[in-house]
Design a protein around this motif. Structure first.
Motif, PDB file in Angstrom:
ATOM      1  N   VAL A  73       0.848  -1.185   0.000  1.00  0.00           N
ATOM      2  CA  VAL A  73       0.000   0.000   0.000  1.00  0.00           C
ATOM      3  C   VAL A  73       0.890   1.243   0.000  1.00  0.00           C
ATOM      4  CG1 VAL A  73      -0.265   0.140   2.525  1.00  0.00           C
ATOM      5  CG2 VAL A  73      -2.061   1.012   1.056  1.00  0.00           C
ATOM      6  N   ALA A  74       0.448   2.279  -0.690  1.00  0.00           N
ATOM      7  CA  ALA A  74       1.222   3.516  -0.833  1.00  0.00           C
ATOM      8  C   ALA A  74       0.382   4.712  -0.400  1.00  0.00           C
ATOM      9  CB  ALA A  74       1.652   3.690  -2.292  1.00  0.00           C
ATOM     10  N   VAL A  75       1.043   5.779  -0.024  1.00  0.00           N
ATOM     11  CA  VAL A  75       0.362   7.008   0.383  1.00  0.00           C
ATOM     12  C   VAL A  75      -0.602   7.470  -0.708  1.00  0.00           C
ATOM     13  CG1 VAL A  75       0.731   9.457   0.931  1.00  0.00           C
ATOM     14  CG2 VAL A  75       2.202   7.721   1.952  1.00  0.00           C
ATOM     15  N   LEU A  95      -2.651   1.386   8.368  1.00  0.00           N
ATOM     16  CA  LEU A  95      -3.262   2.316   7.410  1.00  0.00           C
ATOM     17  C   LEU A  95      -3.445   3.700   8.031  1.00  0.00           C
ATOM     18  CD1 LEU A  95      -5.854  -0.100   5.801  1.00  0.00           C
ATOM     19  CD2 LEU A  95      -3.959   1.029   4.603  1.00  0.00           C
ATOM     20  N   GLU A  96      -3.851   3.739   9.290  1.00  0.00           N
ATOM     21  CA  GLU A  96      -4.015   5.036   9.971  1.00  0.00           C
ATOM     22  C   GLU A  96      -2.683   5.775  10.074  1.00  0.00           C
ATOM     23  OE1 GLU A  96      -6.559   6.749  10.603  1.00  0.00           O
ATOM     24  OE2 GLU A  96      -8.216   5.333  10.672  1.00  0.00           O
ATOM     25  N   ARG A  97      -1.591   5.032  10.334  1.00  0.00           N
ATOM     26  CA  ARG A  97      -0.268   5.658  10.417  1.00  0.00           C
ATOM     27  C   ARG A  97       0.170   6.195   9.060  1.00  0.00           C
ATOM     28  NH1 ARG A  97       0.678   1.144  13.655  1.00  0.00           N
ATOM     29  NH2 ARG A  97       1.734   0.058  11.962  1.00  0.00           N
ATOM     30  N   GLY A 103      -5.599  12.843   2.520  1.00  0.00           N
ATOM     31  CA  GLY A 103      -6.197  11.637   1.938  1.00  0.00           C
ATOM     32  C   GLY A 103      -7.709  11.722   1.941  1.00  0.00           C
ATOM     33  N   THR A 104      -8.321  11.369   0.828  1.00  0.00           N
ATOM     34  CA  THR A 104      -9.775  11.483   0.703  1.00  0.00           C
ATOM     35  C   THR A 104     -10.504  10.153   0.816  1.00  0.00           C
ATOM     36  OG1 THR A 104      -9.549  11.325  -1.707  1.00  0.00           O
ATOM     37  CG2 THR A 104      -9.610  13.549  -0.747  1.00  0.00           C
TER      38      THR A 104
END
Length: 151
Positions: A73-75, A95-97, A103-104
């Protein structure tokens, strides 16, 4: 309507590619045009196909995972997708970190979409060895997601 969905697990070789394959097949059967992908929070399996026993269990149900390849997963995923679904608490924390302030994407636990299942996480069959049990839950959650998207 949510059109772009990303499933996330630890290594992207069992749960999230299964969810990607199952949801893709179910959406196609319903005539829904969705963009579906999967990723892992870790980078151990980047470029690898889904785990062999997971592919075999999925194939026995008519789901072809053979063309999928693991990625991390990427930003940028938080802008590319409308909905990002994590498989367990550790995935959600990662994911929260990673989530950028701008992010939308909506972030949720996959099991939150069908609380009546009683499941709070999708068990990792890499460790439990219960590939069919995981697929049973993924199918149930995928149907619930599609029902919500169609409503």
């Amino acid at each position: 309507m949510t059109h772009r969905i990303l499933f996330v697990c630890l290594g992207n070789i069992c749960r999230s590619p299964s969810a990607e394959g199952v949801l893709r097949a179910m959406a196609e059967a319903r005539g829904l045009d969705l963009s579906i992908d999967s990723a892992g929070t870790g980078d151990w399996h980047v470029g690898e196909p889904p785990y062999g026993p997971m592919q075999a269990a999925a194939s026995a149900r008519g789901y072809d995972l053979s063309t999928l390849r693991a990625r991390q997963v990427a930003v940028e995923d938080f802008a590319r997708f409308d909905l990002i679904l994590g498989m367990d608490d550790a995935n959600m924390a990662a994911l929260e970190r990673l989530r950028p302030a701008e992010g939308t994407a909506r972030l949720a636990r996959f099991t939150d979409l069908a609380p009546d299942t009683g499941a709070t996480e999708v068990p990792d069959p890499y460790y439990t060895r219960d590939f069919d049990g995981t697929l049973d839950l993924v199918e149930t959650l995928s149907r619930a997601l599609l029902d919500q998207l169609e409503a």
